[in-house]
Design an enzyme around this catalytic site. Sequence first.
Site, PDB file in Angstrom:
ATOM      1  N   LYS A  77       0.802  -1.232  -0.123  1.00  0.00           N
ATOM      2  CA  LYS A  77       0.184  -0.005  -0.084  1.00  0.00           C
ATOM      3  C   LYS A  77       0.957   1.285  -0.085  1.00  0.00           C
ATOM      4  O   LYS A  77       0.747   2.034  -0.650  1.00  0.00           O
ATOM      5  CB  LYS A  77      -1.088  -0.112   1.310  1.00  0.00           C
TER       6      LYS A  77
ATOM      7  N   ASP B  85      -6.387   0.871   0.464  1.00  0.00           N
ATOM      8  CA  ASP B  85      -6.089   1.101   1.989  1.00  0.00           C
ATOM      9  C   ASP B  85      -7.665   0.608   2.500  1.00  0.00           C
ATOM     10  O   ASP B  85      -8.430  -0.141   1.820  1.00  0.00           O
ATOM     11  CB  ASP B  85      -6.103   2.578   2.203  1.00  0.00           C
TER      12      ASP B  85
END
Length: 222
Positions: A133, A152
């Site tokens: 991420k 996310d």
Amino acid sequence: MMPKKPANPTAKLSVAARAVEANRRLAATYPEARCALDHQSPLELLVATILSAQCTDARVNIVTRELFRRYRTAAEYAASDPAELEELVRSTGFYRNKAKHIREACSLLVRDFGGELPRTMEELLTLPGVARKTANVVLGTAFGIASGVVVDTHVGRITGLLGLTRQTDPVKIEAGLERLLPRDQWIPFSHRVILHGRAVCIARRPACARCVLADICPSRQD
DNA sequence: ATCCCGAGGG
DNA sequence: CCCTCTGGAT
């Protein structure tokens, strides 16, 4: 004549078509969508993104205003006083881990990369506190490299609600989304979904009544 | 699967 | 009080 029944576009769209259509509508709704973490360099974006774990971007921006004034280079973070760094990032939560990750990641940047940020996923993943991420944020936003979709909490939740994935593992969600969307949309899509998650499809109380995706969303609540 | 952990909303 | 916020490491 038969009474006209309400259309059910959800059933008519394939998952791929729904992904593309959702992205198209979000693009029209949020033309300004971009990274909301304040930063002026790849290093600042890395630090801000590490701090953003389980924390609002607004809170991160408050903290980094002071933080970025105090520390300018990877070497300065690496040489920082651990207790002082912890105190500066404290309000973002997980502050011991985050401070340690920043210090250790910056030490490694100095040791292995001349104090600069590397530009590949493989190299970024060697940094403590950095997984896909964070690496996708840095590559996509700081370097303009569409390495992947940023998964996310918002992207995970909303793509699940939209039926674009059945996975719960962020890495598997990411891989699926990358098959559904053209590469040049990976980063813009991420920013749009994150904005949508903050403004409309809020985790606690999704505002389906004012959601531009409601008619193609299998999870719509009336 | 569990831990890290503060701040704000309902 | 409980839930969530641009996750990652063990």
